[in-house]
Scaffold this motif. Structure first.
Motif, PDB file in Angstrom:
ATOM      1  N   THR A 135     -66.066  -5.016 -24.059  1.00  0.00           N
ATOM      2  CA  THR A 135     -65.184  -4.402 -25.066  1.00  0.00           C
ATOM      3  C   THR A 135     -64.003  -5.291 -25.447  1.00  0.00           C
ATOM      4  N   GLY A 136     -63.689  -6.306 -24.617  1.00  0.00           N
ATOM      5  CA  GLY A 136     -62.533  -7.159 -24.875  1.00  0.00           C
ATOM      6  C   GLY A 136     -61.209  -6.534 -24.493  1.00  0.00           C
ATOM      7  N   GLN A 137     -61.227  -5.336 -23.899  1.00  0.00           N
ATOM      8  CA  GLN A 137     -59.994  -4.650 -23.538  1.00  0.00           C
ATOM      9  C   GLN A 137     -59.446  -5.159 -22.206  1.00  0.00           C
ATOM     10  N   LEU A 138     -58.116  -5.080 -22.083  1.00  0.00           N
ATOM     11  CA  LEU A 138     -57.447  -5.414 -20.828  1.00  0.00           C
ATOM     12  C   LEU A 138     -57.644  -4.266 -19.856  1.00  0.00           C
ATOM     13  N   ILE A 139     -58.260  -4.541 -18.737  1.00  0.00           N
ATOM     14  CA  ILE A 139     -58.534  -3.469 -17.784  1.00  0.00           C
ATOM     15  C   ILE A 139     -57.729  -3.611 -16.499  1.00  0.00           C
ATOM     16  N   ALA A 140     -57.057  -4.746 -16.294  1.00  0.00           N
ATOM     17  CA  ALA A 140     -56.235  -4.924 -15.087  1.00  0.00           C
ATOM     18  C   ALA A 140     -55.141  -5.937 -15.388  1.00  0.00           C
ATOM     19  N   ASN A 141     -53.959  -5.659 -14.887  1.00  0.00           N
ATOM     20  CA  ASN A 141     -52.811  -6.563 -15.060  1.00  0.00           C
ATOM     21  C   ASN A 141     -51.940  -6.441 -13.822  1.00  0.00           C
ATOM     22  N   ASP A 142     -51.911  -7.491 -13.019  1.00  0.00           N
ATOM     23  CA  ASP A 142     -51.212  -7.414 -11.742  1.00  0.00           C
ATOM     24  C   ASP A 142     -50.385  -8.678 -11.537  1.00  0.00           C
ATOM     25  N   SER A 143     -49.214  -8.534 -10.927  1.00  0.00           N
ATOM     26  CA  SER A 143     -48.347  -9.666 -10.628  1.00  0.00           C
ATOM     27  C   SER A 143     -47.877  -9.560  -9.183  1.00  0.00           C
ATOM     28  N   GLN A 144     -48.064 -10.640  -8.419  1.00  0.00           N
ATOM     29  CA  GLN A 144     -47.673 -10.659  -7.015  1.00  0.00           C
ATOM     30  C   GLN A 144     -46.786 -11.866  -6.745  1.00  0.00           C
ATOM     31  N   GLU A 145     -45.726 -11.626  -6.003  1.00  0.00           N
ATOM     32  CA  GLU A 145     -44.793 -12.689  -5.626  1.00  0.00           C
ATOM     33  C   GLU A 145     -44.719 -12.756  -4.109  1.00  0.00           C
ATOM     34  N   THR A 146     -44.998 -13.931  -3.548  1.00  0.00           N
ATOM     35  CA  THR A 146     -45.007 -14.105  -2.103  1.00  0.00           C
ATOM     36  C   THR A 146     -44.264 -15.379  -1.737  1.00  0.00           C
ATOM     37  N   PRO A 147     -43.560 -15.382  -0.596  1.00  0.00           N
ATOM     38  CA  PRO A 147     -42.906 -16.617  -0.136  1.00  0.00           C
ATOM     39  C   PRO A 147     -43.936 -17.592   0.405  1.00  0.00           C
ATOM     40  N   LEU A 148     -43.725 -18.870   0.164  1.00  0.00           N
ATOM     41  CA  LEU A 148     -44.634 -19.920   0.623  1.00  0.00           C
ATOM     42  C   LEU A 148     -44.189 -20.559   1.920  1.00  0.00           C
ATOM     43  N   ALA A 149     -42.885 -20.533   2.190  1.00  0.00           N
ATOM     44  CA  ALA A 149     -42.363 -21.160   3.404  1.00  0.00           C
ATOM     45  C   ALA A 149     -40.989 -20.580   3.697  1.00  0.00           C
ATOM     46  N   SER A 150     -40.512 -20.827   4.894  1.00  0.00           N
ATOM     47  CA  SER A 150     -39.170 -20.366   5.253  1.00  0.00           C
ATOM     48  C   SER A 150     -38.128 -21.152   4.463  1.00  0.00           C
ATOM     49  N   PRO A 151     -37.058 -20.503   4.040  1.00  0.00           N
ATOM     50  CA  PRO A 151     -36.021 -21.210   3.277  1.00  0.00           C
ATOM     51  C   PRO A 151     -35.378 -22.319   4.113  1.00  0.00           C
ATOM     52  N   LEU A 152     -34.924 -23.346   3.411  1.00  0.00           N
ATOM     53  CA  LEU A 152     -34.212 -24.450   4.039  1.00  0.00           C
ATOM     54  C   LEU A 152     -32.714 -24.266   3.847  1.00  0.00           C
ATOM     55  N   THR A 153     -31.947 -24.505   4.885  1.00  0.00           N
ATOM     56  CA  THR A 153     -30.488 -24.504   4.791  1.00  0.00           C
ATOM     57  C   THR A 153     -29.999 -25.896   5.155  1.00  0.00           C
ATOM     58  N   LEU A 154     -29.301 -26.540   4.217  1.00  0.00           N
ATOM     59  CA  LEU A 154     -28.890 -27.931   4.379  1.00  0.00           C
ATOM     60  C   LEU A 154     -27.392 -28.068   4.182  1.00  0.00           C
TER      61      LEU A 154
END
Length: 418
Positions: free
Chosen positions: A183-202
């Motif tokens: 049908t060409g219709q949008l059937i799912a739309n999802d956004s995920q945000e995840t950390p990749l590593a521990s933050p650095l403090t310098l």
């Protein structure tokens, strides 16, 4: 000539206002708006969604110029279609020059985004075929605050010291959209945000010797010289020392004609200088070596080998770099005698240039002619235009020497000449 008797007594103040004792107060600095960068707004849309961004900057100061406050902010909805604090770039800096020892504080946040797209065909549990589009964004967010002080020896030379704290976080944003192939219709739309590593403090620090006797034209320096010698140790989760050696000289052999020369070395030295969590240095930016910007590369430039998927691009990446530039600059209308003034009715500068640079890592030997890391070079012509005083537009036509089969490369950049 009319002569009269000398003035005595009340005649001396005849017609003058009465004497008044005015109140004398000490100078109290008050900040007021001195300049504002032209606001910007950008809107874009694609099959992955819409994006909106914009920014503005302000400069405030007092009457004597002893106090300066500069603020800037840039908002960006990104591919997630919403405004996030982590996608916002903001900087604020206050500088006090009321005494011989100048001092200031600065802080802000800058996000660095990279990533790409991928698409494929999948099937739902019901067996219906769908097209799955994904945008994958890697975001490195740098938040920092610092204190700096400077001591001017004279109007041209000064020493600078700086110390501060920097926090760097790493995230991945994956936005997935699924479309029905029937049908060409949008059937799912999802956004995920995840950390990749521990933050650095310098903990950051730096010391620099700076000199600047250059005189600017409408689009770039035309006389004098500039240099900056800086050492910047960094401590904390990563330990390394950044070194910057930058020298620029401007010769004017004839009125309105300038030969500009620049040599720049920047490198990260020490155990953490090549930590994968740090962005590598890249010499292909338009303000370094023209003709090699990453946006000008395609599959035809990348011939994989045993160690790299794109050696032509990877050769310009490293933890240390050395860049040299030569330009011969003159106003566009000057050689044709169309104007006796420096630039004529339109401030346009022409520059014939040649660029060269090399990037390398620890344990490698940089060389333009041989060695483990060979350099790249280019030559061409540049047109710079002063855009009503708001910005300098640079149009580059470069011929890269180390890109076989690639002719002339066109680039546009908003930057004054080096």
């Amino acid at each position: 000539m009319v002569c009269g008797p000398p003035l005595f007594g009340s005649q001396r103040t005849f017609g003058l206002p009465p004497a008044t004792d005015y109140e004398i107060n000490g100078y109290k600095p008050a900040l007021s708006l001195e300049a504002m960068a032209q606001p910007s707004l950008a809107v874009g849309a694609s099959r992955f969604g819409a994006a909106v961004g914009g920014g503005v900057a302000f400069q405030f100061g007092d009457m004597l110029g002893d106090h300066t406050l500069v603020t800037a902010v840039q908002l960006n909805s990104g591919f997630t279609n919403n405004f996030s604090l982590k996608n916002t770039a903001a900087q604020a800096a206050y500088f006090n020059q009321a005494h011989r020892w100048n001092w200031g504080i600065l802080g802000g946040q800058i996000p660095y985004l990279s990533g790409g797209f991928q698409t494929g065909i999948a099937a739902l549990p019901s067996g219906e075929p769908v097209q799955v589009d994904q945008s994958i964004i890697y975001r490195q967010t740098e938040q920092s605050g610092a204190f700096m002080t400077a001591y001017p020896f004279d109007r041209a030379r000064r020493i600078e010291f700086q110390g501060g704290i920097t926090r760097i976080s790493f995230d991945q944003i994956v936005q997935t959209q699924a479309f029905s192939l029937n049908t060409g219709q949008l059937i799912a739309n999802d956004s995920q945000e995840t950390p990749l590593a521990s933050p650095l403090t310098l903990a950051t620090s730096s010391a620099a010797l700076v000199s600047d006797t250059s005189n600017f034209g409408a689009t770039s320096p035309v006389q004098g010289q500039r240099y900056r010698l800086e050492v910047a140790p960094t401590f904390g989760a990563i330990t390394f020392t950044s070194t910057l050696l930058d020298y620029r000289k401007y010769f004017m052999p004839a009125p309105f004609y300038t030969l500009a020369v620049r040599g720049t070395h920047y490198g990260r030295y020490g155990s953490g200088g090549e930590d994968p969590r740090l962005y590598p240095l890249f010499i292909g930016y338009p303000n370094l070596v023209r003709g090699y910007d990453v946006t000008t590369f395609d599959n035809s430039d990348c011939v994989p080998n045993a160690t790299s998927a794109c050696p032509a691009l990877d050769r310009m990446v490293g933890s240390r770099m050395l860049v040299g530039n030569i330009e011969f600059r003159f106003p566009l209308l000057r050689p044709f005698g169309a104007s006796q003034r420096m630039y004529g009715p339109v401030p346009v500068e022409v520059a014939l240039f040649t660029d060269g640079g090399v990037a390398w890592n620890a344990g490698e030997r940089p060389s333009f002619l041989g060695g483990s890391r060979k350099g790249v070079g280019s030559a061409g012509v540049t047109l710079r235009v002063n855009l009503l005083g708001f910005a300098i537009g640079e149009f580059d036509f470069a011929h890269p020497f180390q890109r076989p089969g690639r002719g002339w490369v066109f680039q546009f950049n908003l930057s004054p000449g080096f």
